[in-house]
Design an enzyme around this catalytic site. Structure first.
Site, PDB file in Angstrom:
ATOM      1  N   CYS A 120     -10.685 -12.447  42.532  1.00 28.96           N
ATOM      2  CA  CYS A 120     -12.196 -12.347  41.936  1.00 28.96           C
ATOM      3  C   CYS A 120     -12.306 -11.381  40.992  1.00 28.96           C
ATOM      4  CB  CYS A 120     -13.208 -12.250  43.179  1.00 28.96           C
ATOM      5  SG  CYS A 120     -14.799 -12.686  42.754  1.00 28.96           S
ATOM      6  N   HIS A 146     -11.319 -16.204  47.665  1.00 30.37           N
ATOM      7  CA  HIS A 146     -10.766 -14.618  48.270  1.00 30.37           C
ATOM      8  C   HIS A 146      -9.718 -15.049  49.631  1.00 30.37           C
ATOM      9  CE1 HIS A 146     -13.504 -11.645  46.730  1.00 30.37           C
ATOM     10  NE2 HIS A 146     -14.337 -12.908  46.175  1.00 30.37           N
ATOM     11  N   GLU A 190      -8.025 -13.012  51.288  1.00 34.13           N
ATOM     12  CA  GLU A 190      -8.399 -12.097  52.319  1.00 34.13           C
ATOM     13  C   GLU A 190      -9.283 -12.292  53.319  1.00 34.13           C
ATOM     14  OE1 GLU A 190     -11.195 -10.477  49.459  1.00 34.13           O
ATOM     15  OE2 GLU A 190      -9.452 -11.753  49.448  1.00 34.13           O
TER      16      GLU A 190
END
Length: 235
Positions: free
Chosen positions: A87, A196, A198
């Site tokens: 991002c 994302h 994560e």
């Protein structure tokens, strides 16, 4: 050996701890790095995390791309170190010219947050080898400046040389050209994407799937891929 993966914190980073957690879940050692330092602390790979570095003033990622530690990141990337930009980190990579193209305000001019379907277009990079080419995954997306743009010549090169790493499927959430969600450099060690990974590493905290709410863990292979690449290089 235990792969040591650095996560750089910039003023305004907000997903740095999440990225560190993802590295740990994947079996690596997360090393916190600081934007104002010139020391990568001997890490084997680097992650530029999501957030709003320097408040996204000027352009998203533009000021962070000039941070002291980015000189070391550029040198390390040129020598083959795996680098992932997520991002805001993706925005830094294009601003630092480690990846081509640019990222602009979403086509609908609004911040978006959704669980996004992606297609894996290239599984021959340091961050995607644990996927299958053509695999469909679900990764959370949250951005206001996620529209990928590039010149016609650059787009042709990215497509022709297999540098599109991920493509939006089902819906294009931000107006990115060619539905591009993430790209890689020609060597496959530098990867940037808007979604994302994560945020999709542990059951109970990831995106919804057909199996159960918040059960998605499609982000894990990003980090295990990097660990496998580091282990291969060390061998």
């Amino acid at each position: 050996m235990t792969a040591r993966i650095g996560v750089i914190t910039f003023p305004g980073s907000l997903d740095d701890r999440d990225a560190q957690r993802a590295v740990q879940v994947a079996g690596g050692e997360a090393v916190a790095l600081w934007h104002g330092s010139h020391d990568l602390q001997g890490v084997d790979a680097v992650i530029l995390p999501g957030g709003f570095s320097y408040g996204d003033y000027l352009r998203a990622g533009a000021i962070a791309a000039l941070a002291p530690i980015m000189a070391e990141v550029k040198d390390a990337a040129a020598k083959g170190m795996p680098v992932l930009g997520i991002c805001n980190g993706f925005q830094m990579l294009v601003e630092a010219h480690l990846l081509p193209g640019g990222l602009i305000r979403n086509a609908h001019q609004q911040f978006i947050r959704r669980d996004q379907k992606l297609t894996v277009e290239n599984n021959d990079t340091a961050w995607t080898s644990e996927f299958s080419r053509g695999q469909e995954i679900i990764i959370p997306l949250k951005n206001a400046d996620g529209g990928f743009i590039a010149s016609a010549d650059t787009l042709e090169r990215l497509e022709g040389e297999g540098q599109v790493a991920f493509r939006y499927q089902g819906v294009n959430p931000n107006g990115s050209l060619n539905d591009i969600a993430g790209i890689t450099n020609e060597h496959g060690n530098v990867v940037g994407l808007m979604p994302h990974p994560e945020h999709a590493i542990e059951p109970g905290f990831g995106p919804d799937t057909a199996t159960a709410m918040r059960s998605g863990t499609d982000g894990v292979p990003f980090f295990t891929s990097a660990i496998a690449a580091i282990t291969h290089i060390a061998a």
